[in-house]
Motif scaffolding. Sequence first.
Motif, short mmCIF file in Angstrom:
data_model
loop_
_atom_site.label_atom_id
_atom_site.label_comp_id
_atom_site.label_asym_id
_atom_site.label_seq_id
_atom_site.Cartn_x
_atom_site.Cartn_y
_atom_site.Cartn_z
N GLU A 1 -24.42 38.85 -85.88
CA GLU A 1 -24.22 38.84 -87.34
C GLU A 1 -24.28 40.25 -87.93
N HIS B 1 -28.10 32.48 -89.69
CA HIS B 1 -28.16 32.05 -91.08
C HIS B 1 -28.75 30.64 -91.24
N ARG C 1 -32.48 30.57 -90.70
CA ARG C 1 -33.23 31.18 -91.81
C ARG C 1 -33.30 30.23 -93.00
N GLU C 2 -32.16 29.63 -93.32
CA GLU C 2 -32.10 28.70 -94.44
C GLU C 2 -33.03 27.50 -94.19
N ARG D 1 -37.25 49.25 -95.14
CA ARG D 1 -35.88 48.81 -95.46
C ARG D 1 -34.91 50.00 -95.48
N ALA E 1 -37.96 43.31 -90.80
CA ALA E 1 -38.42 42.20 -91.63
C ALA E 1 -39.94 42.26 -91.76
N MET F 1 -31.98 36.48 -96.49
CA MET F 1 -32.13 37.46 -95.43
C MET F 1 -33.51 37.32 -94.79
N LEU F 2 -33.62 37.85 -93.58
CA LEU F 2 -34.87 37.63 -92.83
C LEU F 2 -36.13 38.14 -93.55
N ALA G 1 -33.34 38.39 -84.52
CA ALA G 1 -32.17 38.21 -85.38
C ALA G 1 -30.96 37.97 -84.48
N MET H 1 -24.04 39.93 -94.94
CA MET H 1 -25.25 39.13 -94.70
C MET H 1 -25.28 37.91 -95.62
N GLN H 2 -25.62 36.78 -95.04
CA GLN H 2 -25.73 35.58 -95.87
C GLN H 2 -27.19 35.33 -96.22
N MET H 3 -27.41 34.96 -97.46
CA MET H 3 -28.78 34.70 -97.92
C MET H 3 -29.29 33.40 -97.31
#
Length: 685
Positions: A66, A27, A30-31, A254, A133, A75-76, A62, A71-73
């Motif tokens: 996790e 996470h 990604r952030e 997806r 992704a 996302m990939l 990834a 899933m925490q924003m």
Amino acid sequence: MSPISTQRHGDILIVTSNNPPVNTLGHAVREGLVKAIEEADADEAIKAVVIRCDGQTFFAGADISEFGKPMQMPMLPMVVDRIEECTKPVVAAIHGTALGGGLEVALACHYRVAVPSAKLGVPEVKLGLLPGAGGTQRLPRVVGVPKALEMTTSGNPIGAEEAFDLGLVDRLIEGDLAQHAVAYAEEVSDVRPIRKSSELDEKLAEARANPGMFDEFRKANARKMKGFDAPEANIKAVQAAVAKPYQEGVLDERRLFMELMTGTQARAQQYFFFAERKASKIDGLPEDTKPRDIKRVGVIGAGTMGGGISMNFLSAGIPVTIVEMAQDALDRGTGTMRKNYEATAAKGRMTAEEVEGAMGLLKPTLALEDLGDCDLIIEAVFENMEVKKDIFGKLDKIAKPGAILASNTSYLNVDEIAASTSRPQDVVGLHFFSPANIMKLLEVVRGARTAPDVLVTAMQLAKKIRKVAVVAGVCHGFIGNRMLMPRQIEATKLLLEGATPEQIDRVHVEFGMPMGPFQMADLAGVDIGWHRDPSRIENLRDKLAAEGRWGQKKGAGFYDYDEKRRPSPSPVVQTYIDEFAAKEGIQRREISDEEIMERTIYTMVNEGAKILEEGMAQRASDVDVVWVYGYGWPVYRGGPMFWADTVGLATIVEGLKRQQERLGSEFSLSEMLVKKAEAGEKFTR
Ligand code: 3HC
């Protein structure tokens, strides 16, 4: 602190990830990546961006731990889209391995540079997944559809040089990667329009002209992909890339990704990823245990096993002294090793120099005394306690102090073998699986007095020779062969009660095993472990052995074989079965596939539970690693213990109880299994 930092080098923004050990795209990463791209977009002084990683590797994908959690924003898929949308050219600087989500990040970058040793791949299929992704949509646009199909369905990475030839890497960098990547970013900073992988079409157009290629690919790879869900989903996703515009293709990707992710196979394969890594860890050893130095290995016995074992070390550049009792056996053994290497070279997997290099490290001898300078000696002779004790007694006098003395026994008591030396702390079991140069599993058998540093050395050495090692305690057959025994006993009983070898084997193959118990017996040799007295016929196997039906090598075993080794049911064997059944007063009846499952596979789970109960395996996942790598248990079912969890332990116990009478008095239910079933618990997490 964020694992992502930015640094300006003139008008280039260098974005660096520092997320050891393998820079997974968790996470915070990604952030941080999104923030960094926003920083680049917002700042007019920035003309281009370099994304790079500190440590041993570029993003390895990834963060699998996790998966299955909320899933925490961001996302990939959002992160990679954001990178591609950057208004300044973005260059990925790749070293180590760009894998899975890592390669997807690189594909979203507008350019990719890499050191020649880098590897690039999409291993998601090995986790029961597909690149989720945008990878299934961007990769075929960059490398072409045939290569994308190969990479996504095999999961195997390609080297940077091949990637360069395919256009996946734009420049190979010798020297300082970061420095050259910045220079490259300067070069491309003014190029407009910015090249986006998602907008490329030339290589897809080639595929559109040949729509039959997908079915051809399916057909050509049917055997490899059999039983697995993920390869087909990967193919479908690549097919969508060809048939649909990018924005629609990613929706297919997806949907397929989510279908896989919520399935049992993906859970099993991800579980197994961690199981394999956990296996190398030995509980309860002092933290500071140092391995012993292994510079030369000795192998006693140049037969199939000894030769195969030696090849592992030779291939890893470790010199081997190999001992036999007679010159012709020694010559035959070393000749076979050379032939095996040459066959590998003929397939292009080794060069002629590498063959000579490996064989050059081999010292054949007839004198046991020549093992005096070896740091590890592995005995691979006839499976007989007296013979082994005799050899270890002799080794005790010959081996230098501190040398590790190992037995390749597959059943025998390692403590008893150790007791024939004055140094039981140096004795360990190293149980290789045949063919030893190919099979990945190594059971490391820990004797009651085996020293911690001997165990640590064995585990480290296993990694060096590219084996997956699992620690087992001293018991008959250790983990793998011990679990094979109830299966073997029940399979043979089932024959007499009315099943056929074909039916029993079919149940196992349909389950996903590479072969059933009788196909395995015919391949390994029905004569293995036979007492060699044709007049002593106590069971069906004795009868086959006495009649010379030793399996494939004789053209006859439980099955008949034609000249191409194709099996067919044997009427002769059926008469033997009928005779034995009549002699033992067994009333033959129709046997259901379900009964075969319960008596041959549920009983294995029961034995696995006993192994855990007795502390003969450290953890349930170790049992699973043994079965996947030693016997071809389908990895999409995780291994026997994981599989039992998915079936439900209560169901397993119920099935075993249903069969209890037929299983006979020698069978007993594992207490641990029953307790766990009653408590609604599982073996694995
Ligand atoms: N997620 C979480 N942990 C990971 C990981 C991952 N993707 N990759 C490695 N690790 C952990 C390992 O469990 C191990 O942990 P431990 O030290 O606690 O046991 C540690 O990192 C080091 O890993 P290895 O022991 O495997 O180190 P090696 O140097 O031998 O190998 C590697 C490095 C080649 C990167 C290997 O770890 C590997 O193949 N990793 C998996 C790569 C992968 O499958 N990537 C795809 C992920 S799925 C994905 O990206 C989905 C996306 O498409 C949406």
